[in-house]
Every structure is written in C-alpha cells, then in structure tokens.
Scaffold this motif. Structure first.
Motif, PDB file in Angstrom:
ATOM      1  N   GLU A  92       0.831  -1.203   0.000  1.00 19.23           N
ATOM      2  CA  GLU A  92       0.000   0.000   0.000  1.00 19.23           C
ATOM      3  C   GLU A  92       0.867   1.255   0.000  1.00 19.23           C
ATOM      4  O   GLU A  92       0.581   2.222  -0.707  1.00 19.23           O
ATOM      5  N   ALA A  93       1.944   1.241   0.801  1.00 20.62           N
ATOM      6  CA  ALA A  93       2.861   2.382   0.797  1.00 20.62           C
ATOM      7  C   ALA A  93       3.423   2.605  -0.604  1.00 20.62           C
ATOM      8  O   ALA A  93       3.511   3.743  -1.087  1.00 20.62           O
ATOM      9  N   PHE A  94       3.787   1.526  -1.265  1.00 20.68           N
ATOM     10  CA  PHE A  94       4.313   1.601  -2.625  1.00 20.68           C
ATOM     11  C   PHE A  94       3.267   2.191  -3.574  1.00 20.68           C
ATOM     12  O   PHE A  94       3.577   2.985  -4.449  1.00 20.68           O
ATOM     13  N   SER A  95       2.015   1.827  -3.342  1.00 18.28           N
ATOM     14  CA  SER A  95       0.938   2.273  -4.247  1.00 18.28           C
ATOM     15  C   SER A  95       0.702   3.769  -4.187  1.00 18.28           C
ATOM     16  O   SER A  95       0.168   4.349  -5.142  1.00 18.28           O
ATOM     17  N   VAL A  96       1.066   4.405  -3.067  1.00 14.94           N
ATOM     18  CA  VAL A  96       0.815   5.849  -2.919  1.00 14.94           C
ATOM     19  C   VAL A  96       2.110   6.644  -2.999  1.00 14.94           C
ATOM     20  O   VAL A  96       2.169   7.802  -2.575  1.00 14.94           O
ATOM     21  N   GLY A  97       3.161   6.042  -3.540  1.00 17.07           N
ATOM     22  CA  GLY A  97       4.384   6.785  -3.827  1.00 17.07           C
ATOM     23  C   GLY A  97       5.328   6.978  -2.666  1.00 17.07           C
ATOM     24  O   GLY A  97       6.212   7.842  -2.730  1.00 17.07           O
ATOM     25  N   VAL A  98       5.175   6.187  -1.604  1.00 20.95           N
ATOM     26  CA  VAL A  98       6.113   6.262  -0.472  1.00 20.95           C
ATOM     27  C   VAL A  98       7.324   5.410  -0.843  1.00 20.95           C
ATOM     28  O   VAL A  98       7.374   4.208  -0.582  1.00 20.95           O
ATOM     29  N   ARG A  99       8.310   6.058  -1.467  1.00 22.87           N
ATOM     30  CA  ARG A  99       9.408   5.314  -2.074  1.00 22.87           C
ATOM     31  C   ARG A  99      10.771   5.959  -1.869  1.00 22.87           C
ATOM     32  O   ARG A  99      11.787   5.330  -2.124  1.00 22.87           O
ATOM     33  N   ARG A 100      10.806   7.220  -1.404  1.00 25.95           N
ATOM     34  CA  ARG A 100      12.079   7.909  -1.239  1.00 25.95           C
ATOM     35  C   ARG A 100      12.380   8.100   0.243  1.00 25.95           C
ATOM     36  O   ARG A 100      11.461   8.210   1.056  1.00 25.95           O
ATOM     37  N   PRO A 101      13.676   8.161   0.613  1.00 26.99           N
ATOM     38  CA  PRO A 101      14.020   8.384   2.024  1.00 26.99           C
ATOM     39  C   PRO A 101      13.301   9.600   2.599  1.00 26.99           C
ATOM     40  O   PRO A 101      13.283  10.672   1.984  1.00 26.99           O
ATOM     41  N   GLY A 102      12.681   9.417   3.753  1.00 22.20           N
ATOM     42  CA  GLY A 102      11.888  10.468   4.386  1.00 22.20           C
ATOM     43  C   GLY A 102      10.414  10.369   4.096  1.00 22.20           C
ATOM     44  O   GLY A 102       9.602  10.977   4.802  1.00 22.20           O
ATOM     45  N   ASP A 103      10.028   9.621   3.067  1.00 26.60           N
ATOM     46  CA  ASP A 103       8.601   9.400   2.786  1.00 26.60           C
ATOM     47  C   ASP A 103       7.996   8.523   3.873  1.00 26.60           C
ATOM     48  O   ASP A 103       8.586   7.509   4.271  1.00 26.60           O
ATOM     49  N   GLN A 104       6.802   8.906   4.323  1.00 26.99           N
ATOM     50  CA  GLN A 104       6.098   8.155   5.362  1.00 26.99           C
ATOM     51  C   GLN A 104       4.707   7.784   4.884  1.00 26.99           C
ATOM     52  O   GLN A 104       4.093   8.531   4.127  1.00 26.99           O
TER      53      GLN A 104
END
Length: 493
Positions: A245-257
C-alpha cells in the motif's frame, strides 16, 4: 491492451483490481472476512479455505471483466503479515496460519530466544528486537507445542508466498517479509541469518529470497483451473500488504512516510541508511536494496468500533457529530488506547486501556474525541522515533479511518504534520498491480501511479494545548503499568 491483476488479502477483506499500464482501474472486487480468535492471545486464518479460496473467487470474477482483446500480462498478491503458514509437500496447510503481532501466543518463546541469542546481538543482526510481530518465535512455538505439526511440515510461508506457491509451485519469500521473520534474516546484508535460521527452522528449508516485484514463476495448469487466470501468466512475488500500500501511494524515497488508518495503525518510513531502534522494526524495503522503518499499534479503528458498541450503538455519523461539539483536548480527558495490549513502542501485551480525567461533565462525545486523540498521541510518539533515523519529509495518509474528519485532523494537529491524501484509495491491491507491471517490464521501475487529491494541514492554534496534553499522556503508561499488569492477570484475554 495489457492488463495487470493485483490482489490483497487484508485483515478484514480480500480485494482485487484490474489495472492497465497507465494505472487506470478497469474493475475491482472485494470479499469481506474475519480472523479466528480461538483462544485469548491467538489470531489465526484458514489459509486454504479463506485466503486461497478468496484469491480464486476474486480472480475468476475479475477475469470476467477483462476488456475485449485485452491480455492479462501479470499478477501479484500481497497479504497481512508477517504470518506463519506451515505446509506439507502438497502445499496443504497443516494448521491454521498464525497471524502477525496481534497473535501474542509466543511470549515464552520470545524470552527463550532472546536469552539464547542475546538482545543486543539480535538488534544488531536483525535490526529489530523480538516481539509478537516476529515469525521466529512463532516457529519455535509450533516446534515446542505442536511437534507433530512441525515434524510433518516441509515448507513455511507468509501469506503472499503461500499464494505465490499455490499459483506457480515456487518456494520463495520476498526480502521484506523475510526481514520481519526475526531473527532469521540479516537485514543489513539482505540475506538469511543462517546460523539462527537453521537453528529455529531445523529441517525446514529456507525459501529462495526475491524482491517483491520479481517474477517468480508462471501460473500452472492446476492454478489456472482454480482461478480462471490463463496458464503461463507471470506472477510477481508480492509482499506484506502495508508495504504494498505504501508503494501504491508513492512512499518510495528516504523520508517518505505512510500512515495507514485502519483497525490498527501501521506506519512505514523509507530510510537512506541502516538504522536500528529497539522500539521500531527495521526492515528491507519494497524496492531492491532499500530499507524502511515500521511501527504498528494494536488498536485504532477497532477501539472506535468498541466505543460505538459499548456506548449504545449510535451510528458513526452521530458519534462524529457529538465529538465535533467537544473542543480539542476533550476538556481534560486522556485515553491510553491499549485495549489489546500495545505494539510500538512499548511492546507490552499486558498493557490495557486507561481513561484519565473523567468527570460527570464528560459525555459520549468526549470519550469519542479523546480516543482519537489518544491514538494520535501514540502516532506522535512513533514519528518522533522515526525522526531519529531520518526526518520525515512527506507524509501520505491512507485507509478507511480517513472517513473520520476528527481523527485525521487530530493526527495533523498533534504531530504537526501535513498529511497528503491520495486520489486512488484502493490500497495494497493497486500497489500489487504496479509491482506486477514493473516486474514484467511493462513499465519502467520508477513508475509511480499515485496522485495527491487533498491535504490535511495542522491547526497551529491547537499546538500549545496538545503539547501540554502529550507530555501528560506520555506519563500515563509508566505511571499505571504496574497496576495495569496486576489487573491484566485477572482477565481471560
């Protein structure tokens, strides 16, 4: 036209989606289900007759929605985790799947393995201390309490790897799931921690490690007959649902939550460098060679549902209206939301709920708002630990709890974080479809289908009030721990 199939087996339902390579949704299907709670502290699922049956049913239903002339180019399945499914040579589960941290049966095994390997050494090698979230102690529990099951088993799986095996016949586990099988995996090195893994798994072979987007095999004739998916369809490994789910909403770079609002709260943050914290879970990420921190509470939306029931069964809308009439801070009412123990950061299965400051003036609306605020104080506590590793740069909120304006605003006000709400709220199954698209080479590896629809900004007028209340809230657990532990011994669960 090439189409991807994503399916997620969540805590309360299994969801599937058909998506084209641009991320446009063609069709969705959902089947509700529940877990089994056969004893206090146990949480289980029938992997064959629930997970596999629902994957078959949803696949069949979605294949009926395939556009004319379209080709199913790949599929991927995620699921709750980390879980433990023990199977024989024919992929028959030998006992119900033991679920993630809400199953607390292995407390004695956690203590035994921690004493055997050493707390500091476990934190250094695995990145995470042993808790009810870890799979290693659950394996040890089966070996000690159900030796006939353990001896008959020839393979062990997570929820998604069990389905991958049913679809392709391949014995694999994705790196992220493996990294939650503490202490079996060396997170810093992205490989099995062989001495400890062989000690705990004994005769059980270790699955081949893959990354979530990797194609692990193709759909067999037997699986095709059960699912309606064409023979030879490529299958990507998938991973634990929260990470998909995190991947699906673009949580992919350091600092992304990612903040996932559900029956529990689950938080994921991508980090740039290896970092271990005894209060958090350090894991492999979704993409090759990445790392993440994770944390989870034991209650959240489940607490709100409980309150709705015990306060007279008023509708959710009525309770929201009553809580809206209560000012921030709930007029001095604080709630420790530990009605099912707590995971991060206290890791205490004997923790219990506490209501502090209750007076005759307080009503149902106060309790409702204070519960949301108590959950939000817990989120602030976790995010402060995340910041020690890598300051949060971007917070994306997902999950069914977003339908409560009080909850989502309380989180922003109490944490001081701007929350981004994505346009597409399908969840992990959408991320699974993207993993399949990447794994089959249909889209570049950096493809991101996420679009942000709105923002939730913190109301800085409430900052000082919430800072003061947070300081008091943090004192409640240590101040009441001894008494609550004595009381927990008087209950049956």
């Amino acid at each position: 036209m090439e189409v991807l199939l994503g399916i997620d087996m969540g805590t309360g339902s299994t969801k599937g989606v058909l998506v084209d390579t641009s991320g446009s949704v063609i069709a969705t299907e959902t089947v509700a289900h529940s877990m089994d709670l056969p004893r206090p502290g146990w949480a289980e699922v029938d992997a064959e007759n629930l997970w596999w049956r629902e994957v078959c049913g949803i696949s069949t239903a979605l294949m009926a929605h395939m556009p004319s002339g379209a080709v199913l180019a790949g599929m991927c399945v995620s699921g709750v985790g980390p879980c433990l499914v023990l199977c024989d040579d024919d992929l028959r589960p030998l006992r119900p799947a033991i679920l993630f941290g809400i199953d607390t049966r292995a407390a004695a095994e956690i203590a035994v393995l921690t004493a055997e390997f050493g707390e500091a050494e476990i934190l250094e090698r695995a990145g995470t201390l042993l808790s009810s979230q870890a799979v290693g102690p659950k394996l040890e529990w089966v070996r000690r309490h159900e030796p006939e099951v353990f001896d008959r088993a020839t393979g062990w799986f997570g929820s998604n790897s069990f389905i991958a095996a049913k679809l392709t016949g391949e014995y694999v586990m994705d790196h992220h799931t493996a990294s939650q099988c503490d202490p079996l995996y060396a997170t810093r090195d992205y490989t099995w921690n062989l001495p400890w893994a062989q000690r705990i798994c004994a005769h059980l072979p270790l699955p081949r490690l893959v990354w979530p987007s990797e194609v692990v095999g193709t759909v067999t004739a037997q699986a095709a007959a059960a699912t309606g998916v064409p023979v030879g369809t490529p299958v990507a490994a998938g991973t634990v649902d929260a990470y998909s789910e995190a991947f699906s909403v673009g949580v992919r770079r350091p600092g992304d939550q990612m903040l996932m609002y559900g029956s529990t709260m689950f938080l994921v943050q991508v980090i740039a460098e290896y970092h271990s914290d005894p209060a958090l879970w350090t894991t492999a990420g979704v993409e090759r060679g990445t790392l993440a921190l994770a944390a989870g509470t034991s209650t959240a939306g489940s607490l709100i549902n409980w309150l709705q029931g015990v306060t007279g069964g008023a509708s959710f809308e009525e309770l929201v209206a009553e809580a809206r009439d209560v000012p921030p801070g709930s007029e001095g009412l604080l709630v420790l939301p530990y009605l099912a123990g707590e995971r991060t950061p206290v890791f205490d299965p004997q923790a219990r709920g506490v209501v502090a400051g209750l007076t005759l003036r307080h009503g149902r609306g106060h309790l409702f708002r204070a519960a949301y605020e108590g959950i939000s104080f817990g989120i602030r506590q976790i995010l402060e630990r995340f910041d020690d590793a890598h300051s949060g740069a971007r917070t994306v909120a997902v999950g069914g709890g977003l339908r409560s304006p009080i909850w989502v605003q309380a989180v922003s006000d109490i944490t001081g974080r701007l929350q981004l709400i994505p346009e597409q709220g399908i969840g992990a199954s959408y991320g699974d479809a993207l993993l399949a698209a990447i794994g089959t080479g249909l889209v570049p590896a950096d493809t991101d289908w996420a679009k942000i629809a709105r923002e939730i900004k913190p109301d800085m007028r409430n900052r000082e009030l919430y800072d003061d209340l947070y300081a008091t809230w943090r004192e409640l657990y240590p101040a009441t721990k001894e008494q609550v532990h004595r009381l927990s011994g008087q209950t049956t669960g």
